[in-house]
Scaffold this active site. Structure first.
Site, PDB file in Angstrom:
ATOM      1  N   ASP A 195      56.635 -19.566  44.373  1.00  0.00           N
ATOM      2  CA  ASP A 195      55.657 -20.045  43.400  1.00  0.00           C
ATOM      3  C   ASP A 195      55.382 -21.521  43.663  1.00  0.00           C
ATOM      4  O   ASP A 195      56.299 -22.348  43.639  1.00  0.00           O
ATOM      5  CB  ASP A 195      56.225 -19.853  41.982  1.00  0.00           C
ATOM      6  CG  ASP A 195      55.179 -20.040  40.905  1.00  0.00           C
ATOM      7  OD1 ASP A 195      54.101 -20.597  41.187  1.00  0.00           O
ATOM      8  OD2 ASP A 195      55.456 -19.646  39.755  1.00  0.00           O
ATOM      9  N   GLU A 221      52.552 -17.535  45.027  1.00  0.00           N
ATOM     10  CA  GLU A 221      51.925 -17.606  43.710  1.00  0.00           C
ATOM     11  C   GLU A 221      51.258 -18.958  43.477  1.00  0.00           C
ATOM     12  O   GLU A 221      51.843 -20.000  43.773  1.00  0.00           O
ATOM     13  CB  GLU A 221      52.997 -17.362  42.645  1.00  0.00           C
ATOM     14  CG  GLU A 221      52.481 -17.212  41.234  1.00  0.00           C
ATOM     15  CD  GLU A 221      53.585 -16.708  40.317  1.00  0.00           C
ATOM     16  OE1 GLU A 221      53.624 -17.144  39.147  1.00  0.00           O
ATOM     17  OE2 GLU A 221      54.410 -15.880  40.760  1.00  0.00           O
ATOM     18  N   HIS A 297      53.052 -12.164  33.567  1.00  0.00           N
ATOM     19  CA  HIS A 297      53.736 -13.429  33.796  1.00  0.00           C
ATOM     20  C   HIS A 297      54.399 -13.813  32.484  1.00  0.00           C
ATOM     21  O   HIS A 297      53.783 -13.726  31.409  1.00  0.00           O
ATOM     22  CB  HIS A 297      52.735 -14.515  34.209  1.00  0.00           C
ATOM     23  CG  HIS A 297      53.338 -15.894  34.210  1.00  0.00           C
ATOM     24  ND1 HIS A 297      53.416 -16.679  33.076  1.00  0.00           N
ATOM     25  CD2 HIS A 297      53.891 -16.621  35.209  1.00  0.00           C
ATOM     26  CE1 HIS A 297      54.000 -17.820  33.376  1.00  0.00           C
ATOM     27  NE2 HIS A 297      54.293 -17.814  34.663  1.00  0.00           N
TER      28      HIS A 297
END
Length: 382
Positions: A195, A221, A297
């Protein structure tokens, strides 16, 4: 079963014991709004806002509450439409976050009043357990931001996680070395993702993706800010790794524009941002039209986590490259006390979380249990 008689807001927060580092900076304080909605029969449901808790609270207290008080929680769909109609110029921001918390809480109330889960209320769960991934490790302050990763990864593996999502974005070279080291550490059977938290440029994200590709990542991400749609296209055009994103998007129109880039492989609506259960279901339908997996999420308290678990149980299975099919559910492993108020998330031998058997979102929370973290509470009554 009784109309909604009260809405109570609890502002909760804490300072992480160690600042949580990502490519965008260090998180030194985490604040949330937990919304408690009560019906005349005493049934209570919970919702959450994480991104803009104080602004969302003001909207609820001074406007949106009037659309909820005196209404039947079972009419959550009609109420959600009414809340959307009050957004005015704020089509993608705080208004939808406030509506998200209300929608989550109304679903919780409506399901509890019937003695069933939210998944059952919305048509029935497609699975009784959901694969979980550890959301971490995070960077640390100092000359080597990745210094603590091996220790943290070992701890996640001991807990039973079979999928792990570290933060990245120090530099493309450092990111590539980090991903290679983690793959050596976890072996071939643990899923890895990274991420960037919107903290690097599209060009740097692409460079890092190419260097990390040998580690066999499921996705990278938020390689850039969600407003940089051309940047997403550029990264996806040549990245050997799939792109994930969507946590910062609120409106259905924003998700439509995001998907139209053709850059996204995994879509990650956050239920506290995109409209709760009602909003997520609309985004999931849009993703289905594009043949893309949607998965929640969640990086907040136990309220959003349990809601996301219910939502994940409703989503069709998609093969995305891991041994386990999507959807996964994200698990905050950063030492968040508001995630573990009722205990740690328990994983089975295959790294999955069982869907709770209780009614509503499947947890029993009392406001007094939040006392150590409450900074302010308020209420609006009918």
């Amino acid at each position: 079963m009784g109309k909604i008689t009260a809405i109570r807001g609890h502002h909760v927060g804490f300072a992480p014991a160690v600042p949580l580092g990502n490519a965008a900076g260090f998180i030194r304080r985490r604040d949330f709004l937990l919304l408690e909605v009560e019906a005349a029969d005493g049934t209570i449901g919970w919702g959450e806002v994480g991104a803009s808790p104080w602004a969302a609270a003001a909207l609820i207290r001074h406007g949106l509450a009037r659309q909820v008080l005196g209404q039947d929680a079972a009419e959550y769909g009609r109420i959600f439409e009414a809340l959307l109609g009050l957004r005015g110029y704020d089509q993608r921001g705080v208004s939808i976050m406030a509506a998200s918390a209300i929608d989550m809480a109304l679903h919780d109330v409506a399901a509890r009043q019937r003695g069933i889960s939210v998944a059952a209320l919305r048509g029935g769960a497609l699975r009784s357990r959901v694969p979980a991934y550890a959301s971490g490790p995070f960077m640390v302050e100092g000359p080597d931001p990745y210094a603590g990763f091996p220790r943290d990864i070992d701890a996640y593996l001991r807990r039973g996680f079979r999928a792990i999502k570290p933060r990245a974005g120090v530099s493309p070279a450092a990111d590539g070395a980090m991903a290679a080291a983690l793959r050596r550490q976890v072996g071939p059977d643990v899923a890895l993702m990274v991420d960037f938290n919107r903290g690097v440029t599209a060009r740097a994200g692409l460079d890092a993706a190419q260097r990390m590709a040998p580690a066999g990542l499921l996705w990278i991400e938020e390689p850039t800010v969600p407003e940089d749609l051309p940047g997403y296209r550029m990264v996806a055009a040549t990245s050997p790794i799939g792109i994930a994103g969507g946590e910062a998007l609120g409106s259905l129109a924003a998700f439509r524009e995001f998907l139209e880039t053709g850059a996204v492989s995994v879509v990650q609506p956050d239920m506290s941002v995109c409209g709760g259960y009602s909003g997520f279901a609309r985004v999931a339908a849009l993703c289905a039209a594009w043949d893309l997996p949607a998965m929640p999420h969640v990086f907040g308290t136990l309220v959003n986590f349990h809601a996301s678990l219910q939502m994940a149980a409703l989503l069709p299975a998609r093969r995305g490259g891991a041994a386990m099919p999507y959807p996964f559910v994200e698990c905050d492993v950063s030492g968040n006390p508001l995630q573990t108020v009722l205990g740690e998330v328990v994983l089975d031998a295959e790294g999955m979380v069982a869907l709770p058997e209780g009614p509503g979102a499947g947890f029993e929370l009392r406001a007094e249990q939040l006392a150590p973290w409450i900074t302010e509470s308020w209420s609006v009554t009918a």
